[in-house]
Design a protein around this motif. Structure first.
Motif, short mmCIF file in Angstrom:
data_model
loop_
_atom_site.label_atom_id
_atom_site.label_comp_id
_atom_site.label_asym_id
_atom_site.label_seq_id
_atom_site.Cartn_x
_atom_site.Cartn_y
_atom_site.Cartn_z
N LEU A 5 0.91 -1.43 -0.17
CA LEU A 5 -0.10 0.04 0.07
C LEU A 5 0.82 1.16 -0.13
O LEU A 5 0.64 2.14 -0.85
CB LEU A 5 -0.89 0.08 1.11
N HIS A 6 1.67 1.22 0.75
CA HIS A 6 2.79 2.36 0.81
C HIS A 6 3.53 2.69 -0.51
O HIS A 6 3.42 3.91 -0.75
CB HIS A 6 3.80 2.25 1.93
N ASP A 7 3.90 1.68 -1.26
CA ASP A 7 4.37 1.81 -2.37
C ASP A 7 3.33 2.34 -3.58
O ASP A 7 3.87 2.90 -4.54
CB ASP A 7 4.91 0.46 -2.99
N LYS A 8 2.13 2.13 -3.26
CA LYS A 8 1.07 2.78 -4.21
C LYS A 8 0.65 4.14 -3.67
O LYS A 8 -0.27 4.71 -4.33
CB LYS A 8 -0.23 1.92 -4.25
N GLY A 9 1.29 4.59 -2.78
CA GLY A 9 1.23 6.03 -2.37
C GLY A 9 -0.03 6.34 -1.14
O GLY A 9 -0.42 7.30 -0.89
#
Length: 338
Positions: A109-113
């Motif tokens: 989720l973090h990598d998707k912003g």
């Protein structure tokens, strides 16, 4: 940006003792599962349980394993895919134990912003050994690795009308094909001390047959009350008369006082009471797993027939059913509007 993390229990990598052992170690060494001091827990788990349990558990997993893998993982992935197709924000899937970790889900989720996460433990009723351990670990990981993230924790949904409707419809679909004498609601068991530990009033929960029916703030976290409430609302919606249904608790460990009545004990007594056609539903789970497929659909079925029963139906969980996936998608859409 908002996103969602769906979290379920988990599974070993394969139905072998070699893979079951580390999975059980992680699970049973969780202080919210076996809630005793670390040294005693290590002695019980690593000194006693893990010496024999992995082989037995591996045999049980082997009975339900599919060509695609663990039923719980396969079903959860299908459910996740359906839910993601119904919403327009990122949805990740994680397991509390095993290799599909909460850390990986948060990282995805973090990598998707994503910086605002709807954390949804896939357990209808609140319990230390399910909901609490997920929320606590997720918060520890957030604080350590993703301090900019904000969590919105979804509380137990045991009495949400749309969940009850989806569950009741799922049960009805199967009951319509089976002329049953009795419907049994079998919930996963927990030690009685867990009920008292989660009592925020420190005085209400006496597990005496009346406290679950007496209004109290304790009910927000009382697993026993929430199980009985789920049953009550479903039978009301389905119009099942008093006497044609009952509730029990399964999957206890020896040595502790667990919630009663016990599923296996009650099922074995039913044929002599005239119950020859039994349907069993397991509403503590939203996806079929070892406890529903092996413990109920296989073992309980065999025992019921052995004691004189004639027909047995294990009603599947909601799994990746359209109504259930739409229900979760609607909760996510409500979260988006907040």
């Amino acid at each position: 940006m908002k996103g969602v993390l769906l979290v379920n229990l988990g599974s070993p990598e394969s139905p072998t003792a070699k893979d079951v052992k580390p999975y059980l170690d992680e699970f049973l060494m969780d202080k919210y599962v076996i809630d005793v001091p670390f040294l005693l827990r290590a002695l019980l788990v690593r000194g006693i349980i893990l010496q024999t349990r992995p082989k037995k558990s591996a045999e049980a997993y082997a009975r339900i394993w599919t060509s695609e893998g663990s039923p719980l993982i396969v079903i959860s992935k299908r459910m996740h895919k359906k839910v993601q197709s119904l919403v327009d924000i990122p949805v990740a899937l994680a397991m509390r134990y095993g290799t599909i970790t909460i850390m990986k889900g948060l990282q995805e989720l973090h990598d998707k912003g994503v910086n605002e996460v709807m954390l949804l433990p896939l357990y209808p009723q609140h319990a230390m050994a399910s909901t609490t351990t997920i929320v606590v670990l997720a918060e520890e990981l957030r604080a350590k690795h993703f301090p900019e993230m904000k969590f919105t924790n979804v509380p137990a949904f045991y009495n949400k009308p749309d969940y009850i409707q989806a569950l009741a419809n799922s049960i009805k679909k199967h009951l319509d094909t089976f002329e049953y004498d009795h419907l049994l609601f079998s919930y996963h068991g927990i030690p009685k001390r867990h009920i008292r530990k989660t009592d925020i009033t420190k005085s209400h929960c006496k597990i005496d047959g009346s406290c679950c029916n007496t209004e109290s703030p304790a009910h927000e976290f009382c697993y026993r009350h929430q199980c009985y409430e789920t049953t009550k609302q479903v039978v009301k919606l389905l119009g099942i008369p008093e006497g044609k249904y009952s509730q029990t608790f399964q999957s206890r460990l020896a040595g502790d006082k667990w919630l009663t009545p016990y599923t296996d004990v009650e099922i074995n007594k039913m044929p002599e009471k005239g119950i020859k056609k039994l349907a069993v539903v397991t509403p503590a789970f939203v996806a079929d797993c070892l406890e529903t497929l092996e413990e109920i659909a296989m073992e309980a079925n065999e025992q019921f027939l052995h004691h004189g029963g004639e027909e047995f139906m294990a009603i599947p969980c909601m799994n990746d059913g359209d109504a259930w996936c739409k229900t979760v998608a609607n909760w996510i859409k409500d979260f988006q509007k907040e």
